[in-house]
Design a protein around this motif. Structure first.
Motif, mmCIF file in Angstrom:
data_model
loop_
_atom_site.group_PDB
_atom_site.id
_atom_site.type_symbol
_atom_site.label_atom_id
_atom_site.label_comp_id
_atom_site.label_asym_id
_atom_site.label_seq_id
_atom_site.Cartn_x
_atom_site.Cartn_y
_atom_site.Cartn_z
ATOM 1 N N VAL A 270 0.872 -1.177 0.000
ATOM 2 C CA VAL A 270 0.000 0.000 0.000
ATOM 3 C C VAL A 270 0.906 1.223 0.000
ATOM 4 O O VAL A 270 1.815 1.327 0.822
ATOM 5 C CB VAL A 270 -0.929 0.025 1.242
ATOM 6 C CG1 VAL A 270 -1.680 1.348 1.327
ATOM 7 C CG2 VAL A 270 -1.903 -1.148 1.194
ATOM 8 N N MET A 271 0.665 2.145 -0.927
ATOM 9 C CA MET A 271 1.497 3.341 -1.015
ATOM 10 C C MET A 271 0.619 4.589 -1.082
ATOM 11 O O MET A 271 -0.397 4.605 -1.774
ATOM 12 C CB MET A 271 2.419 3.283 -2.241
ATOM 13 C CG MET A 271 3.439 2.156 -2.167
ATOM 14 S SD MET A 271 4.620 2.133 -3.558
ATOM 15 C CE MET A 271 5.632 3.563 -3.165
ATOM 16 N N GLY A 272 1.038 5.611 -0.329
ATOM 17 C CA GLY A 272 0.353 6.893 -0.362
ATOM 18 C C GLY A 272 -0.869 7.002 0.522
ATOM 19 O O GLY A 272 -1.673 7.933 0.344
ATOM 20 N N ALA A 273 -1.030 6.104 1.491
ATOM 21 C CA ALA A 273 -2.171 6.203 2.401
ATOM 22 C C ALA A 273 -2.110 7.530 3.156
ATOM 23 O O ALA A 273 -1.033 8.062 3.433
ATOM 24 C CB ALA A 273 -2.180 5.029 3.380
ATOM 25 N N LYS A 274 -3.273 8.056 3.512
ATOM 26 C CA LYS A 274 -3.311 9.391 4.109
ATOM 27 C C LYS A 274 -3.005 9.383 5.607
ATOM 28 O O LYS A 274 -2.792 10.451 6.192
ATOM 29 C CB LYS A 274 -4.669 10.036 3.859
ATOM 30 C CG LYS A 274 -5.842 9.315 4.522
ATOM 31 C CD LYS A 274 -7.163 9.966 4.146
ATOM 32 C CE LYS A 274 -8.347 9.228 4.774
ATOM 33 N NZ LYS A 274 -9.644 9.827 4.379
ATOM 34 N N SER A 275 -2.989 8.214 6.227
ATOM 35 C CA SER A 275 -2.715 8.139 7.670
ATOM 36 C C SER A 275 -2.151 6.769 8.022
ATOM 37 O O SER A 275 -2.250 5.818 7.242
ATOM 38 C CB SER A 275 -3.999 8.371 8.471
ATOM 39 O OG SER A 275 -4.919 7.310 8.253
ATOM 40 N N GLU A 276 -1.570 6.685 9.222
ATOM 41 C CA GLU A 276 -1.092 5.389 9.716
ATOM 42 C C GLU A 276 -2.247 4.399 9.806
ATOM 43 O O GLU A 276 -2.107 3.219 9.475
ATOM 44 C CB GLU A 276 -0.446 5.556 11.081
ATOM 45 C CG GLU A 276 0.875 6.283 11.089
ATOM 46 C CD GLU A 276 1.481 6.312 12.480
ATOM 47 O OE1 GLU A 276 1.993 5.272 12.925
ATOM 48 O OE2 GLU A 276 1.419 7.382 13.104
ATOM 49 N N LYS A 277 -3.394 4.890 10.258
ATOM 50 C CA LYS A 277 -4.575 4.038 10.425
ATOM 51 C C LYS A 277 -5.016 3.464 9.072
ATOM 52 O O LYS A 277 -5.285 2.267 8.960
ATOM 53 C CB LYS A 277 -5.698 4.844 11.064
ATOM 54 C CG LYS A 277 -6.973 4.054 11.347
ATOM 55 C CD LYS A 277 -7.962 4.937 12.115
ATOM 56 C CE LYS A 277 -9.230 4.160 12.486
ATOM 57 N NZ LYS A 277 -10.062 3.877 11.321
#
Length: 416
Positions: A270-277
């Motif tokens: 997964v790349m570029g997620a907006k948060s750690e969660k």
């Protein structure tokens, strides 16, 4: 010129042979079992808010899910997987050993250690550290000092080490990646993709199973500072046992993970997620979906002839093509997608042709997604033909070229 043929699984083998035999095209027999009716629920029903993601079956390399997986992004600390891969190669070649001491230079300490304020192993400056300990520091707590020390120890400078990273990347098929440093510091020319990172992870696990457990060391203590492994997927309850997480300002949260359940291993990126969660939730959801939604099926047995390639100048006009190993594929338990194959090779092959020579590839498509690519080898030897056979082949090529030229000339006149 390239030759290919697309066939649905529900076409019968004999129909394929009758249609393509002698036509200079390839055919492939596809199994009827995957055409059996099943309810709908495969890739099309899985959605993720992550900008870029991919899920890959480790055993076959089949892509189970992808979303914009070729999008190039700054990889951040994910490059430490490539740093480790280069060092693993050095270990495998016997150039260094796990006990080889590498000095922690002032550069490694200042730019990547305690003074830097970033992720660090906290190795002491101007002190030697074993290669294995540096690897653990780089892979479990994302120690930038450890990564720089490894690069300098192997190649003298990070720049020289980056050349090794790019050479290895090219060798293993990372077509959209460029590496400039060993620790992942921001560099406009350092980029990678989810698809390339999955390929890299698969390479590391397959090639270096003896070193892969270094990714899952639970904690380390260095310079009296104890730190836990920074990969959040390890404790997510999905059987994850490795690789790396990263974060970059203005880019987002990345993760590359691998998990094992019931002797089946999947790789998720997964790349570029907006948060750690979001990063951990989406990686976990993808893995759980993959383990529960797919099952292995054998499409073809090893050495099954899937087609014939034309041979120029041989004592036979064609040669069989077959996979060396059984062709296995993780297929959705619930999907309406058609499974389609394409076999490609460069035509014609030129005699002599040795048995077992890799000359073609089988591509498997599920809907619009290419999920698997398998090399095909020749099933028999084709010796150089007689003078008459070679002359006949030459005449056939000449006639074909002439007919094509005349056709092109006629079409050009008709357009005027």
């Amino acid at each position: 010129m390239p030759q290919d043929a697309d066939l649905n699984f529900n076409r019968l083998f004999n129909m394929a042979r009758a249609r393509f035999a002698g036509a200079g095209l390839l055919f492939v027999a596809l199994l009827a079992l995957v055409a059996q009716p099943v309810p709908a629920a495969a890739q099309g029903t899985f959605q993720t808010p992550a900008p870029s993601a991919i899920l890959v079956d480790f055993s076959t390399g089949a892509i189970l899910f992808e979303k914009d997986a070729d999008r190039r992004m700054a990889p951040g600390s994910l490059v430490k997987i490539m740093t480790a891969a280069v060092v693993f190669n050095e270990l495998h070649a016997g150039k260094i050993t796990p006990d080889t001491p590498f000095m922690v230079s002032v550069n490694a300490w200042r730019r990547g250690g305690g003074p830097s304020g970033g992720a660090a192993m906290f190795a002491e400056v101007n002190k030697p550290v074993r290669v294995e300990d540096l690897l653990i520091g780089a892979l479990t707590v994302s120690g930038n000092d450890a990564a720089i020390a490894l690069a300098e120890g192997v190649s003298g400078t990070e720049t020289a080490f980056a050349m090794k990273m790019n050479e290895l990347g090219s060798a293993i098929g990372l077509t959209n990646s460029a590496f400039r440093n060993a620790q992942g510091f921001a560099d406009p020319d350092q980029v990678s993709t989810a698809k390339d990172m999955a390929q890299l992870a698969r390479y590391v696990i397959r090639t270096f199973p003896q070193y892969y457990p270094l990714f899952s060391v639970p904690d380390i203590e260095w310079s009296k500072i104890k730190q836990r492994n920074r990969n959040p997927l390890l404790n997510a309850g999905v059987g994850a046992d490795g690789l790396q997480a990263a974060w970059l300002r203005d880019v987002g949260y990345h993760i590359v993970g691998s998990a094992l359940q019931a002797n089946r291993r999947l790789i998720v990126v997964v790349m570029g997620a907006k948060s750690e969660k979001e990063r951990i939730e989406e990686a976990k959801r993808l893995l759980e979906w993959g383990f529960h939604s797919f099952e292995y099926r054998q499409l073809f047995a090893a050495q099954t002839e899937l087609g014939r390639a034309n041979v120029f100048g041989g004592d036979a006009g064609s040669v069989g093509l077959a996979p060396r190993e059984p062709v296995m594929l993780l297929l959705p338990r619930n999907t309406p997608d058609k499974i389609v194959s394409r076999v490609t090779y460069t035509s014609p092959l030129r005699a002599p042709v040795a048995k077992g020579t890799e000359v073609a590839k089988l591509e498997i498509m599920r809907g619009q997604l290419k999920v698997l690519e398998v090399p095909l080898v020749t099933t028999e030897e084709v010796a150089v033909g007689s003078l008459w056979q070679r002359a006949l082949d030459g005449a056939t090529v000449t006639v074909g070229d002439t007919a094509r030229d005349l056709t092109n000339q006629l079409m050009a006149k008709l357009k005027k």
